[in-house]
Design a protein around this motif. Structure first.
Motif: not given
Length: 240
Positions: A127-140, A152-161
């Protein structure tokens, strides 16, 4: 923090707070630690409501209850928090501001014993923590594979991995290693100084390719972004 425009290696060099910083010490005799690590894990109740804050909606797609553990980077001896979820059920796990770390499957007997337990599939969250509200995720799968995970992102974009296929049963015996719980899973794909372990790396690549999960530090970049620091993750049947 994990961003698609940067490779894991460059992030590792850039900051010790980044997700890849934990990977640097995968097989060190003494894992790097930092101040402020949890000394006791907080138990998240599976019935706790989703307050629409930052965090991960974790679904246990296994047929029986399983426990999941949240570790902050460079804090491998004790998880920050954990939750036990019934088979087929879900629970929301809130995360602190600027969290960098992972969520893994495990058992309370092993993962709460005050020792590092690194072998298995990692759901990495930054999580960025710099006020822009963005987070990143991956499976390793660089530290091994004890079962499938998708996110999957819960922001409505459909981004998933991630992936949902079962790949443990077909793994060759020389690609397996016992977890501290005694169950055998696919071993880490990199050893000391990130040297490739070909038996496990090649098997995982043959099953998944490099687009669904990090199989090593040298191929692919399967990272997703959520504009609201919220994700939904599914842990499929695995070997805790």
């Amino acid at each position: 923090m994990l961003k698609p425009s940067l490779t894991l290696f460059s992030l590792l060099l850039a900051t010790t707070a980044a997700l890849p910083a934990v990977r640097e010490n995968r097989y060190a005799n003494h894992l790097a630690t930092r101040d402020g690590c949890a000394t006791q894990a907080e138990q998240v109740q599976s019935t706790s409501p989703d307050t629409n804050g930052r965090g991960v909606q974790v679904k246990n797609a296994d047929s029986q209850a399983r426990s999941f553990f949240v570790y902050a980077n460079s804090c491998d001896n004790m998880p920050l928090k954990y939750v036990t979820i019934g088979g087929g059920q879900s629970a929301f796990v809130p995360l602190p501001q600027a969290f960098q770390g992972r969520i893994v499957r495990g058992t309370t007997q092993v993962n709460l014993d005050g020792k590092p337990h690194l072998l298995g599939t990692w759901l990495e969250i930054g999580l960025d923590g710099n006020g822009d509200g963005k987070g990143y995720a991956d499976v390793s799968l660089i530290r091994g594979c004890d079962g499938a995970v998708s996110v999957a992102a819960m922001d409505g974009t459909g981004a998933a991995t991630g992936f949902d296929s079962s790949i443990l049963d077909d793994a060759p015996s020389d690609a397996l290693e016992a977890k501290n719980s005694g169950t055998k899973v696919i071993k880490a794909t990199e050893g000391l100084w990130s040297a490739i372990v070909e038996t496990s790396r090649n098997y995982l690549a043959s099953k998944l390719g490099y687009g669904k999960a990090y199989i090593d530090d040298y191929h692919g970049n399967p990272v997703i972004c959520s504009s609201n620091e919220r994700f939904s993750a599914t842990f499929y049947q695995g070997r805790p």
